[in-house]
Motif scaffolding. Structure first.
Motif, PDB file in Angstrom:
ATOM      1  N   GLY A   1       6.390  92.456  26.475  1.00  0.00           N
ATOM      2  CA  GLY A   1       7.766  91.996  26.402  1.00  0.00           C
ATOM      3  C   GLY A   1       7.894  90.627  27.033  1.00  0.00           C
ATOM      4  O   GLY A   1       7.090  90.260  27.889  1.00  0.00           O
ATOM      5  N   THR A   2       8.892  89.878  26.567  1.00  0.00           N
ATOM      6  CA  THR A   2       9.096  88.531  27.078  1.00  0.00           C
ATOM      7  C   THR A   2      10.560  88.329  27.427  1.00  0.00           C
ATOM      8  O   THR A   2      11.441  88.729  26.669  1.00  0.00           O
ATOM      9  N   VAL A   3      10.785  87.703  28.568  1.00  0.00           N
ATOM     10  CA  VAL A   3      12.113  87.257  28.966  1.00  0.00           C
ATOM     11  C   VAL A   3      12.086  85.736  28.927  1.00  0.00           C
ATOM     12  O   VAL A   3      11.353  85.102  29.686  1.00  0.00           O
ATOM     13  N   PHE A   4      12.854  85.156  28.014  1.00  0.00           N
ATOM     14  CA  PHE A   4      13.001  83.708  27.962  1.00  0.00           C
ATOM     15  C   PHE A   4      14.272  83.346  28.724  1.00  0.00           C
ATOM     16  O   PHE A   4      15.240  84.102  28.708  1.00  0.00           O
ATOM     17  N   VAL A   5      14.289  82.166  29.349  1.00  0.00           N
ATOM     18  CA  VAL A   5      15.456  81.767  30.129  1.00  0.00           C
ATOM     19  C   VAL A   5      16.497  81.034  29.293  1.00  0.00           C
ATOM     20  O   VAL A   5      17.565  80.703  29.808  1.00  0.00           O
ATOM     21  N   SER A   6      16.201  80.805  28.006  1.00  0.00           N
ATOM     22  CA  SER A   6      17.190  80.180  27.130  1.00  0.00           C
ATOM     23  C   SER A   6      16.852  80.481  25.678  1.00  0.00           C
ATOM     24  O   SER A   6      15.700  80.775  25.340  1.00  0.00           O
ATOM     25  N   ASN A   7      17.860  80.418  24.837  1.00  0.00           N
ATOM     26  CA  ASN A   7      17.640  80.580  23.403  1.00  0.00           C
ATOM     27  C   ASN A   7      16.755  79.459  22.874  1.00  0.00           C
ATOM     28  O   ASN A   7      15.902  79.683  22.019  1.00  0.00           O
ATOM     29  N   TRP A   8      16.976  78.249  23.387  1.00  0.00           N
ATOM     30  CA  TRP A   8      16.199  77.112  22.935  1.00  0.00           C
ATOM     31  C   TRP A   8      14.711  77.340  23.199  1.00  0.00           C
ATOM     32  O   TRP A   8      13.871  77.094  22.340  1.00  0.00           O
ATOM     33  N   LEU A   9      14.380  77.829  24.392  1.00  0.00           N
ATOM     34  CA  LEU A   9      12.987  78.065  24.755  1.00  0.00           C
ATOM     35  C   LEU A   9      12.390  79.175  23.893  1.00  0.00           C
ATOM     36  O   LEU A   9      11.246  79.065  23.423  1.00  0.00           O
ATOM     37  N   ARG A  10      13.147  80.243  23.665  1.00  0.00           N
ATOM     38  CA  ARG A  10      12.684  81.324  22.785  1.00  0.00           C
ATOM     39  C   ARG A  10      12.374  80.771  21.398  1.00  0.00           C
ATOM     40  O   ARG A  10      11.294  80.995  20.849  1.00  0.00           O
ATOM     41  N   ASP A  11      13.321  80.042  20.826  1.00  0.00           N
ATOM     42  CA  ASP A  11      13.137  79.492  19.483  1.00  0.00           C
ATOM     43  C   ASP A  11      11.961  78.515  19.433  1.00  0.00           C
ATOM     44  O   ASP A  11      11.205  78.495  18.455  1.00  0.00           O
ATOM     45  N   HIS A  12      11.799  77.731  20.472  1.00  0.00           N
ATOM     46  CA  HIS A  12      10.684  76.786  20.580  1.00  0.00           C
ATOM     47  C   HIS A  12       9.354  77.526  20.426  1.00  0.00           C
ATOM     48  O   HIS A  12       8.486  77.119  19.646  1.00  0.00           O
ATOM     49  N   PHE A  13       9.201  78.616  21.181  1.00  0.00           N
ATOM     50  CA  PHE A  13       7.930  79.346  21.149  1.00  0.00           C
ATOM     51  C   PHE A  13       7.776  80.192  19.887  1.00  0.00           C
ATOM     52  O   PHE A  13       6.658  80.336  19.379  1.00  0.00           O
ATOM     53  N   LEU A  14       8.850  80.740  19.374  1.00  0.00           N
ATOM     54  CA  LEU A  14       8.739  81.489  18.120  1.00  0.00           C
ATOM     55  C   LEU A  14       8.251  80.583  16.991  1.00  0.00           C
ATOM     56  O   LEU A  14       7.413  80.986  16.177  1.00  0.00           O
ATOM     57  N   LYS A  15       8.731  79.346  16.948  1.00  0.00           N
ATOM     58  CA  LYS A  15       8.284  78.386  15.931  1.00  0.00           C
ATOM     59  C   LYS A  15       6.817  78.026  16.104  1.00  0.00           C
ATOM     60  O   LYS A  15       6.141  77.678  15.143  1.00  0.00           O
ATOM     61  N   LYS A  16       6.323  78.112  17.327  1.00  0.00           N
ATOM     62  CA  LYS A  16       4.929  77.745  17.600  1.00  0.00           C
ATOM     63  C   LYS A  16       3.974  78.921  17.439  1.00  0.00           C
ATOM     64  O   LYS A  16       2.780  78.776  17.698  1.00  0.00           O
ATOM     65  N   GLY A  17       4.491  80.091  17.037  1.00  0.00           N
ATOM     66  CA  GLY A  17       3.611  81.226  16.783  1.00  0.00           C
ATOM     67  C   GLY A  17       3.562  82.284  17.863  1.00  0.00           C
ATOM     68  O   GLY A  17       2.555  82.973  18.024  1.00  0.00           O
ATOM     69  N   TRP A  18       4.651  82.458  18.600  1.00  0.00           N
ATOM     70  CA  TRP A  18       4.724  83.483  19.651  1.00  0.00           C
ATOM     71  C   TRP A  18       4.393  84.843  19.049  1.00  0.00           C
ATOM     72  O   TRP A  18       4.966  85.240  18.040  1.00  0.00           O
TER      73      TRP A  18
END
Length: 169
Positions: free
Chosen positions: A90-107
């Protein structure tokens, strides 16, 4: 990060669980909460957590992601987080922007949530806005690191300079 860690240490026991110090080798944790990739005296590293998970198959790894290359002006942070995402449950991101950033990079991890950092409400009280015809600005970053909102400070500075130049104040 400090507020978040303090909250975890406060809330976990209130939920009937125990917070274990990573140096307590008698401990057999059910969950390892990674607040970063690198270890130090108070936290194990992501690499150590992965090795522990391989040894103890039932342990769950939860990662709190609050940094990336764009914010730190580095070239390795994103890659290290992406590698870790293959192992976390599981992952806790501190912002939507950071979550989206990593999802786009292949999280890789599919169990993701966003939990924003909060402020200490014993120190910072919500106040009603006073209409005093002034611009009121509050920030929590006082850094010379240009990646910590400097573009916003420049815009505020330009606005304030224009506002005061055009006003009769």
């Amino acid at each position: 990060g400090n507020m978040w860690t303090s909250s975890v240490y406060e809330k976990i026991p209130a939920l009937g669980h125990e917070v274990l110090n990573p140096s307590d080798f008698r401990a057999r944790p059910d969950v390892i909460l990674l607040a970063g990739i690198d270890g130090d005296d108070s936290a194990i590293s992501a690499e150590q957590a992965i090795m522990y998970k391989m040894y103890m198959k039932n342990v769950k790894l939860i990662a709190r992601v609050n940094e990336n290359d764009a914010r730190k002006d580095t070239k390795y942070v994103d890659e290290n987080w992406i590698k870790l995402s293959e192992y976390v449950d599981g992952t806790v991101f501190v912002s939507n922007w950071l979550r989206d950033h990593f999802l786009k990079k292949g999280w890789k991890c599919q169990q993701n949530t966003v939990i924003y950092n909060g402020v200490d409400t014993t120190l910072f009280k919500k106040q009603e806005k006073i209409d005093n015809k002034r611009i009121n600005i509050v920030t929590h970053h006082w850094s010379n690191n240009r990646l910590k909102g400097f573009d916003v400070y420049e815009q505020l500075d330009e606005f304030a300079n224009k506002y005061f130049k055009d006003s009769k104040l």
